[in-house]
Scaffold this motif. Structure first.
Motif, short mmCIF file in Angstrom:
data_model
loop_
_atom_site.label_atom_id
_atom_site.label_comp_id
_atom_site.label_asym_id
_atom_site.label_seq_id
_atom_site.Cartn_x
_atom_site.Cartn_y
_atom_site.Cartn_z
N GLN B 132 0.83 -1.20 0.00
CA GLN B 132 0.00 0.00 0.00
C GLN B 132 0.87 1.25 0.00
O GLN B 132 0.57 2.22 -0.69
CB GLN B 132 -0.93 -0.01 1.22
N GLU B 135 2.20 1.68 -3.45
CA GLU B 135 1.18 2.24 -4.34
C GLU B 135 1.12 3.76 -4.23
O GLU B 135 0.97 4.47 -5.23
CB GLU B 135 -0.20 1.67 -4.00
N ASN B 199 -14.46 -3.56 1.89
CA ASN B 199 -13.37 -4.47 1.55
C ASN B 199 -13.23 -4.56 0.03
O ASN B 199 -13.85 -5.40 -0.61
CB ASN B 199 -13.66 -5.84 2.16
N THR B 200 -12.40 -3.70 -0.54
CA THR B 200 -12.25 -3.72 -1.99
C THR B 200 -11.25 -4.79 -2.42
O THR B 200 -11.30 -5.27 -3.54
CB THR B 200 -11.76 -2.36 -2.50
N VAL B 201 -10.38 -5.19 -1.48
CA VAL B 201 -9.39 -6.23 -1.80
C VAL B 201 -10.10 -7.50 -2.26
O VAL B 201 -9.68 -8.17 -3.20
CB VAL B 201 -8.52 -6.53 -0.56
N TRP B 203 -12.73 -7.94 -3.89
CA TRP B 203 -13.24 -7.90 -5.26
C TRP B 203 -12.16 -7.58 -6.27
O TRP B 203 -12.44 -7.48 -7.47
CB TRP B 203 -14.36 -6.86 -5.38
N LYS B 204 -10.92 -7.35 -5.81
CA LYS B 204 -9.91 -6.89 -6.76
C LYS B 204 -8.73 -7.83 -6.93
O LYS B 204 -8.02 -7.74 -7.91
CB LYS B 204 -9.40 -5.51 -6.33
N SER B 205 -8.46 -8.71 -5.93
CA SER B 205 -7.21 -9.46 -6.03
C SER B 205 -7.43 -10.96 -6.02
O SER B 205 -8.53 -11.45 -5.83
CB SER B 205 -6.27 -9.05 -4.90
N GLY B 215 -8.43 -12.33 -1.93
CA GLY B 215 -9.49 -11.81 -2.79
C GLY B 215 -10.17 -12.91 -3.57
O GLY B 215 -9.63 -14.01 -3.73
N TRP B 217 -11.50 -12.22 -6.70
CA TRP B 217 -11.52 -11.83 -8.10
C TRP B 217 -10.83 -12.86 -9.00
O TRP B 217 -11.32 -13.18 -10.09
CB TRP B 217 -10.89 -10.44 -8.27
N VAL B 379 -4.12 -13.21 -10.85
CA VAL B 379 -5.41 -13.30 -11.52
C VAL B 379 -5.16 -13.78 -12.95
O VAL B 379 -4.32 -13.21 -13.64
CB VAL B 379 -6.10 -11.92 -11.52
#
Lengths: 341, 438
Positions: B132, B135, B199-201, B203-205, B215, B217, B379
């Protein structure tokens, strides 16, 4: 509609054709033991993030299944590394060699304790291996003969044990945990009886390896989380499962003393808790240099950052090797010294 | 031959009631008994429905009650000093961001000393905090040389504590979170350095061994590629087979034999297809392990019979008058099928296909054999990349020792159920909108 049909048919043909010309693999493939899986995956993830290589693909196939895949041959179709919760057998090494997998590097990564646990609400259990054998074996000695296991309560075996029903949830025979439990506890317990001990290997195993089937020992499946949940619901029941599950659920379940020692991180690490086994992984030397990153992965797995007392694998429940063994192991592993049986 | 008398058909009672226009007591009791039997039967039916629905509610309720907490996560604010000496702007990915996060924590709690204490302190935040911080630098290189407040993920144990799943009243030895950590967290809380966010992780990782970084995803994309291959193979093959069998094939012993076999194929346990996939596609054709391509081929074998059976039923439902009319105005057999019968049968065919796909979406057993039950961080980007699918991801999480994976498991189940409901709803809509009744 016609167009849709032709389009999908075309897509099918193209996708199959594309796969036929599969490109050389640039990613390590690991198979093997479900016990080593949590550690192997943790290393794989860190390795993928901190190196320029892709994170390896780790499959959980069981120790035996992993070695079978590993030994099937050399080439990118076959896995590069297999994890095992037991040492590779002589017969397996021979099979490997017959398929061209001649040089195998053995890496011992640490220990895994097998805990005998129960709900916090239950009475404390202090067991010996002999008592566990008497509680769980299908046949036990009585006088001069072997009889079907008559014990219903723990106190039937020894008056010092609680007056509760014997109800033990354990792994099924397909599980490596079961193999290790039989080897480390049941056989040792059986040896406490001179009459059984002097039997031939086959007769001995027929007694020591057979668990009772009258409902006192329940095969609860491979999922240790399930065993933990059942223990929570039933304070009388006792479970057999990996140490990491005891570690994670310390607020709900407690470990039973075996031969006077409780299953704790320290007791397993210094060897005083005897119900523990070694964990390994095996590297196919012929793939080093062909599949990128194998050496670096081995280095990551054996590094202090991962495998020491304070490494991230210890957080996941791995009991590390003592420092001297660790250094020797790291040397052998990074130097890719092949295994000699 | 004489006509059977009325009495013989309706029984003696009916004749009596009919002829006399009134019922003796015995007959009335019989009728009452019949009504009672009917009421009992209806009550049993209602009880069965209530039973089924309450089971469903219990299941969904337990999944939602354990899984909803996975959809939000706690974060901790750290004042990270992006040191110029540490970060080389020509290669910002190579800097030691872990060190920066650690010194930010040390600066926050200057009184913590000693190796073990510091290790515990650094364990407050997730190991993903390093990335993070990276990033932040990658997004805005001007931050180098300054201090900025960054919200980083809390570790899984701290997250569980903040969500209220760890009982503070337990003795310290029985808690995953120790007393000193409680003190630190309470201080961070009063300083306003703790907040929750979606919790966006998740849906993203891809997968991770750390629950807070794991995640779904990767599994969603894997399922998508797998189903794409399944659809691309089983839809054309299934529809063509159905059209041939229904419209062109002669009725003889061979076609009967084929029909029986297709029906049997629908009942074959899915693990058998997995073994077939292993033997044929992996060992013989040498296709890659763990790839959605092989998974899709195996699953298409499984969905083929479903699609063929549904398509044949849909084709059969098109009235023969349509065919005859088309033939009557001079259309060829081929034109009859492609211009008239297929378009009319398409809603039914698509419904069957979607239901077959939904079945394939929930399948794990055959994928076990071809190596899709695996830990995969990346992914997948195509049909030959290693990947898992949604139900496999759920299975892997359910097997993990970390407590925080329990909620992730249920969240995964919710996501999978969501996709299934979506697909089935699509099937219902297609049927309602386009199906024609004759």
């Amino acid at each position: 509609m016609k167009h849709l049909l032709t389009a999908t048919a075309l897509a099918a043909v193209v996708s199959v054709a594309a796969a036929g010309s599969a490109v050389a693999r640039d990613q390590i493939r690991i198979v093997g033991s479900s016990t080593v899986f949590p550690f192997s995956t943790a290393v794989a993830e860190t390795f993928g993030k901190t190196s320029s290589f892709k994170a390896p693909v780790v499959e959980s196939t069981g120790s035996g299944g992993g070695i079978k895949l590993f030994c099937a041959g050399v080439g990118t179709d076959h896995p590069d590394i297999t994890n095992a919760s037991r040492r590779i057998k002589n017969s397996e090494v021979e099979k490997c060699a017959a398929n061209g997998v001649k040089e195998i590097v053995e890496v011992k990564i640490g220990y895994d304790g097998i805990a005998i646990g129960q709900s916090k609400a239950g009475a404390d259990l202090k067991l010996t291996k002999k008592q566990i054998f008497l509680a769980l074996a299908a046949k036990v000695p009585s006088g001069n003969s072997m009889v079907a296991n008559p014990y219903k309560l723990w106190s039937d075996i020894d008056p010092s044990l609680p007056k509760t029903k014997i109800e033990v949830l354990g792994p099924p025979p397909t599980s490596g945990t079961r193999d290790a439990f039989v080897e480390l506890v049941m056989r040792e317990g059986a040896k406490a009886f001179p009459d059984i001990k002097k039997l031939g290997k086959k007769e001995f195993r027929a007694i020591s390896d057979r668990m009772r089937e009258d409902g006192a020992f329940i095969e609860a499946g491979e999922n240790d989380n399930l065993i933990v949940q059942k223990l929570e619901a039933n304070p009388v029941a006792v479970g057999i499962f990996g140490f990491s599950f005891l570690d994670q659920n310390a607020d709900k379940i407690k470990g039973a003393e075996v031969e006077g020692v409780k299953p704790t991180f320290e007791a397993i690490a210094d060897g005083s808790y005897k119900v523990s086994r070694s964990l390994y992984f095996y590297v196919k030397k012929a793939h080093v240099g062909v599949i990128p990153g194998i050496q670096e992965y081995v280095a990551e797995f054996t590094s202090e950052k991962a495998a020491s007392d304070e490494g991230y694998l210890a957080d996941k429940g791995l009991i590390p090797l003592p420092p001297a063994d660790r250094n020797a192991m790291r040397k052998g592993a990074t130097g890719l010294v092949p295994l000699k049986m | 031959m004489t006509e059977p008398s009325f009495e013989k058909i309706a029984g003696p009672g009916a004749a009596m009631a009919n002829s006399k226009g009134l019922m003796p007591d015995r007959e009335a009791a019989l009728v009452r008994r019949r009504y009672r039997a009917e009421a009992r039967f209806k009550a049993l039916g209602v009880a069965a429905i209530v039973c089924a629905i309450s089971m469903l509610f219990l299941l969904v309720g337990s999944i939602i009650s354990t899984g909803w907490s996975a959809f939000y996560q706690y974060e901790i604010a750290l004042d990270i000093k992006f040191d110029k000496a540490e970060i080389d702007l020509t290669n910002p990915r190579n800097a030691n961001y872990g060190g920066l996060v650690k010194s930010a924590l040390s600066a926050q709690f200057p009184e913590v000393s000693g190796r073990t204490n510091k290790r515990t302190l650094y364990g407050l935040v997730s190991s993903g905090a390093d990335y993070q911080a990276m990033e932040v630098v990658l997004d805005d290189p001007s931050v180098v040389g300054n201090t900025r407040r960054v919200w980083v993920l809390a570790s899984d144990d701290i997250d569980s504590l903040l969500k209220g799943f760890i009982d503070r009243s337990l003795p310290e030895a029985d808690r995953r979170v120790k007393n000193k950590e409680l003190v630190w967290i309470d201080r961070l809380k009063t300083d306003g350095r703790v907040r929750w966010s979606m919790n966006t992780v998740f849906w993203k990782s891809g997968d991770s061994r750390e629950p807070e970084l794991a995640g779904f995803w990767g599994a969603i994309v894997g399922s998508f590629f797998t189903l794409l291959v399944t659809l691309a193979l089983s839809f054309p093959v299934g529809v063509l087979a159905a059209v041939y069998l229904e419209e062109f094939a002669p009725k003889n012993r061979w076609t009967d034999f084929i029909e029986v076999n297709i029906n049997n194929l629908a009942a074959v346990p899915s693990i058998v297809f997995g073994l077939l996939g292993l033997a044929v596609f992996l060992n013989f054709f040498g296709l890659p392990r763990s790839a959605p391509l092989v998974g899709g081929i195996v699953l298409s074998l499984m969905t083929l019979p479903t699609i063929i059976i549904a398509s044949r039923a849909a084709l059969k439902a098109v009235p023969p008058s349509i065919r005859e009319a088309a033939l009557g105005v001079g259309a060829s057999k081929h034109q009859v099928v492609t211009h008239h019968v297929l378009p009319l049968a398409m809603p039914g065919i698509l419904t069957g296909t979607i239901i077959g796909m939904a079945q394939a979406l929930g399948e794990t057993a055959p994928l076990l054999m071809i190596g899709m039950v695996a830990f995969i961080v990346n992914v997948p980007g195509g049909v030959t990349d290693p990947s898992t699918v949604m139900p496999v991801q759920i299975y892997l999480w359910a097997d993990s020792p970390e407590r925080a994976f329990v909620a992730r498991t249920s969240a995964g189940i919710m996501a999978l159920l969501g996709f299934l409901i979506l697909m089935n709803a699509l099937a219902v809509i297609l049927r309602k909108r386009f199906e024609r009744r004759w």
